[in-house]
Write a protein that holds these residues in place. Structure first.
Motif: not given
Length: 458
Positions: A321, A325-326, A331-334, A348, A352, A355
């Motif tokens: 993530l 991914y980010q 896109i902000d992720v945990e 989580d 993500a 979004k």
């Protein structure tokens, strides 16, 4: 054994022309719903096109068939006619019979497998997907059982054999690899028993087979939607309540059919496409080559492997993530922490992914589901919108397959309907009793009405 996501494999899956794409169906498929609007099945022949395709697949035949004029010409070329008028008469007759097939009208099971798919090549893709979904969910590995039942119903005649020659196979070959899993074994077994029971009355089977198929298709899809949102608490053996109303009843907000019917499913479908993408990411890992694994499958596998394996997998999810991914989506992720559980990691990831998926994809995906409801299960509830409903024909079909003996107690009927994915509130049950009584299918054993039985219909 290393327990983590396979980053290299995932990268090949998500990248297209240097951009992140929210793809699906590489290692896991959930619902047969297209995201391209032209591919959405419109059910112009009801569900008979899908039913015919499933039967062809049961026999190992091509799903797509052709009933064009060329196939008729091939029959005429091999025929013997006393004169041109006889030939013209027979040609017109064949064309009329094919027109009936195009309308989904059949008089025996032998004709059923000759119902073609839609002529619209885009919509045909949606129908083919539904065929694969139904076959994999309810029939795969039990083809011989279906063939034995159908064999007993073989009512082929000379006309049927001639009509069979007008059906030319297309170039698309039958897909023998499973596209979908079979997540509800008890529902599958219920279908097989219902099909066998229905076959006791051949004419009833011909009239109701497509209704049976669409019912089980929708039941499986509804349960997948509800259960998937439970994540690791997905239950293969427990159906969740989905309430229906009868078409002639009046809908109301206080009815269970409003709160726990279509409204429930629409709420559960909100952002559901994220599961399609997320499960493909999670399924591309270093410890399993199995396809169509859901959250609970991965959860059970890791629990068996041990705490260390589970923690390694959790860490790899957050690593992917953050580092992939980010970076690729902005896109902000945990972020990972020691308190994170596997369920939290799944949540989580889904959050993500959700979004990043466009409204267009979510909308088109949902519309394909609504199309099935609108065509086969919709009652217009006025200001309440769409209400899931059963027609009298649908109700009687379910009652018929629910009774395998001379009769069953009325209270057992409600349980049988629930085993098939249908829940009714008290008011709908009263309407069912009225219908059965009117048709003389109800037998009372006492004046008080306490002991009531439903007679065998088939």
């Amino acid at each position: 054994m290393v327990y983590q996501l396979d980053f290299d494999r995932i990268t090949k899956f998500i990248e297209k022309n240097g951009k992140y794409t929210f793809r699906r169906r590489s290692v896991t498929s959930i619902l047969p719903l297209p995201t391209r609007e032209p591919e959405r099945a419109k059910f112009e022949r009801g569900f008979s096109s899908i039913t015919g395709g499933v039967i062809r697949k049961v026999y190992g035949k091509n799903i797509v068939i052709n009933t064009s004029d060329e196939s008729i010409e091939a029959i005429l070329a091999n025929g013997k006619f006393s004169d041109e008028s006889d030939k013209a008469f027979f040609e017109n007759y064949l064309k009329e019979q094919i027109k009936e097939l195009h309308l989904g009208k059949v008089t025996n099971l032998n004709e059923l497998e000759r119902i073609p798919l839609t002529e619209n090549t885009d919509e045909r893709k949606g129908e083919i997907d539904l065929i694969h979904f139904f076959f994999d969910t309810f029939i795969r590995n039990d083809e011989e059982r279906l063939r034995e039942i159908l064999k007993k119903q073989d009512d082929a005649n000379l006309l049927s054999e001639i009509m069979a020659l007008t059906v030319a196979t297309a170039s698309l070959k039958n897909n023998n690899k499973a596209s979908y899993g079979s997540p509800f074994p008890q529902l599958k077994e219920q279908f097989l028993k219902d099909f066998e029971n229905l076959a006791r009355n051949p004419s009833f089977l011909v009239d109701n087979i497509s209704l049976l198929f669409v019912h089980y298709t929708f039941a499986a899809m509804s349960q997948l939607i509800l259960q998937m949102n439970k994540g690791t608490r997905f239950s293969q053996h427990e159906l969740l309540p989905v309430y229906y109303i009868l078409q002639w009843e009046k809908a109301a907000k206080w009815r269970d059919s409003y709160k726990q019917g279509n409204k429930l499913l629409m709420g559960e479908m909100d952002g559901f496409f994220a599961h399609e993408h997320a499960l493909n990411i999670l399924g591309m890992n270093t410890f399993s080559n199995e396809s169509n694994q859901f959250y609970h499958d991965i959860y059970c596998m890791l629990r068996e492997a041990g705490t260390e394996a589970e923690q390694d997998y959790i860490k790899s999810i957050y690593k992917w993530l953050k580092e992939v991914y980010q970076v690729k989506t902005n896109i902000d992720v945990e972020e990972y922490s020691e308190e994170k559980t596997l369920e939290m990691a799944f949540d989580d990831l889904i959050h993500a992914v959700r979004k990043g998926i466009s409204n267009e994809i979510n909308s088109r995906y949902l519309k394909a589901f609504k199309e099935i409801i609108s065509k086969f299960f919709r009652k217009h509830g006025g200001s309440l919108g769409t209400i899931l409903a059963l027609s009298q024909e649908h109700l009687l079909m379910l009652v018929a397959v629910s009774i395998t003996e001379e009769r069953i107690e009325l209270k057992q009927l409600w349980k049988e309907l629930e085993n098939r994915g249908v829940w009714l509130d008290h008011h709908s049950k009263e309407e069912v009793v009225k219908v059965l009584d009117k048709l003389n299918y109800l037998e009372k054993k006492s004046d008080s009405g306490d002991a009531q039985y439903v007679k065998y219909i088939l």
